[in-house]
Design a protein around this motif. Sequence first.
Motif, short mmCIF file in Angstrom:
data_model
loop_
_atom_site.label_atom_id
_atom_site.label_comp_id
_atom_site.label_asym_id
_atom_site.label_seq_id
_atom_site.Cartn_x
_atom_site.Cartn_y
_atom_site.Cartn_z
N ALA A 137 0.82 -1.22 0.00
CA ALA A 137 0.00 0.00 0.00
C ALA A 137 0.85 1.26 0.00
O ALA A 137 0.51 2.26 0.63
N THR A 189 -3.66 -0.82 -2.25
CA THR A 189 -3.93 -2.23 -1.98
C THR A 189 -2.75 -2.90 -1.27
O THR A 189 -1.61 -2.44 -1.37
N GLY A 190 -3.04 -3.96 -0.53
CA GLY A 190 -1.98 -4.74 0.11
C GLY A 190 -1.32 -4.06 1.28
O GLY A 190 -0.10 -4.08 1.43
N GLY A 194 -2.58 -7.15 4.40
CA GLY A 194 -3.61 -7.19 3.38
C GLY A 194 -3.15 -7.85 2.10
O GLY A 194 -1.96 -7.99 1.84
N TYR A 237 -2.47 -7.93 -1.81
CA TYR A 237 -2.23 -7.09 -2.98
C TYR A 237 -3.20 -7.55 -4.06
O TYR A 237 -3.34 -8.74 -4.34
N GLN A 238 -3.89 -6.60 -4.67
CA GLN A 238 -4.89 -6.92 -5.68
C GLN A 238 -4.53 -6.23 -6.99
O GLN A 238 -4.42 -5.01 -7.05
N ASP A 277 -8.06 -5.86 1.81
CA ASP A 277 -6.78 -5.24 1.45
C ASP A 277 -5.96 -4.89 2.68
O ASP A 277 -4.82 -4.44 2.58
N HIS A 284 -1.31 4.12 1.26
CA HIS A 284 -2.67 3.77 0.85
C HIS A 284 -3.27 4.84 -0.06
O HIS A 284 -4.34 5.39 0.21
#
Length: 468
Positions: A8, A13-14, A31, A33-34, A66, A436
């Motif tokens: 992030a 993400t992540g 979180g 990662y997407q 996330d 983020h």
Amino acid sequence: MKLKFCGAAGTTTGSQHLLEVNGKKILLDCGLYQGRRSEAYDINCGFPHFDPAEVDVVVLSHAHIDHSGNLPNLTKRGFSGNIYATFATRDLCTIMLADSAHIQEQDVEWLNKQRAKDGESPVEPLYRKEDAERCLRQFVTVGYERPMLIADGVTLRFYDAGHILGAAQVLLEVEDREDGGKRKRFLFSGDIGRGGNDVLRDPVAVQDVDFLLMESTYGGREHELPTGADEAVAEVLERSLARGGKVLIPAFAVERTQQLIYVLHRLFHEKKIPQVPVIVDSPLAVGATEIFRLHPECFNEDVYSFLFEDKKDPFHFEGLKLVRSVVESKKLNQFEGPCIIISASGMCEAGRIRHHLKSGIGDPHNTVFFVGYCAENTLGRFIRDGRKEVNIFGKRHAVRASVEAIDSFSGHADHSELMDYFQAMTGSRSKVWLVHGEEDRSLALRDALRKDHKGDVSVAELGSIVEF
């Protein structure tokens, strides 16, 4: 003290940030990662920035995937310490991590098909439901603003972040042995809510902060409507229901759906919209709604009063039906007359909402009503942007239903609200790191903070380490 940005950073993400203090490694969030599936699998599987077995403690800000979604993989790969979270966050994780495990298995099935085409051997999912259940055994729950010693010289306190049920800002009160025992107050914002939420309390202004790790999701961007814009919701619903069709509302299963249920309850009670059946068609949303009822400590004064003084369930009213089974879900396609169907996912990329759209998007009597953000290249974004045809389950469908959208339900503070959050805080905040957020969002917030704040404000870089 050292802080390493492991996720992030430069993206939303992540979320993963590794703090080293007094010889201990404390991981803030873990979180998923997407992104592109094959790339995301490699990043999430391998933990490229640290060894899970070397982490001593995890502190979880909230249950969104996330931020929490790679915890089962972390424990699977050797982390054996405590995972500290609020009571509501732990309860939400019981259903959200199991749901995430199901998605991991589906994603690997898709990935293995691609690998087979390339002559590569199959891979295993990041984790399975059994791994999610084992991970939950390591949770230790802590109430808001209750001190908890989590490592040598490190005391944790959670403060309400007003983002989703149980979401917390993470304050670490540190006696830094490597810096002569100097006392330092380090705050990780987690994700910050807007304030004025229909259900939740406002974010708490934390005092005497020396160092701040802060989200920047909406830096440089403002939401279109204020929170609590009931009149706008009522106008859309009244106009839509007058056509005699269905109102299809794509909504995230956790937080957004429960917020909608409460708002609809209030609008029906005040006779601002016609009384019609309301169906929540999402097993995850149904489970999350049951968890909401267990946590009045997270409710704002209005909902708290609604529950205890008026003795009414904020998340139930006459005409509301919660659907779990596939059979009941399919029957909704034959439902005649006006009704409201709330179904996940909010971006229409998965879940039962796609089936409802397939059945109903071609009917001009129906309305698709968006109450949240849709990322680029998602089905929800295509519909929201006004495309005349969209692809659903591999087939083209004409969009004849009306499309409506409002922006008052966002769970994230916008630029002005992030600035208000920062200004309400006290303390030197001699170093501020922004995470983020996409790069342009983080830079916009950085530049705005630098105008009035004398401390060092910078945008975190993935993999970098700072000492303080």
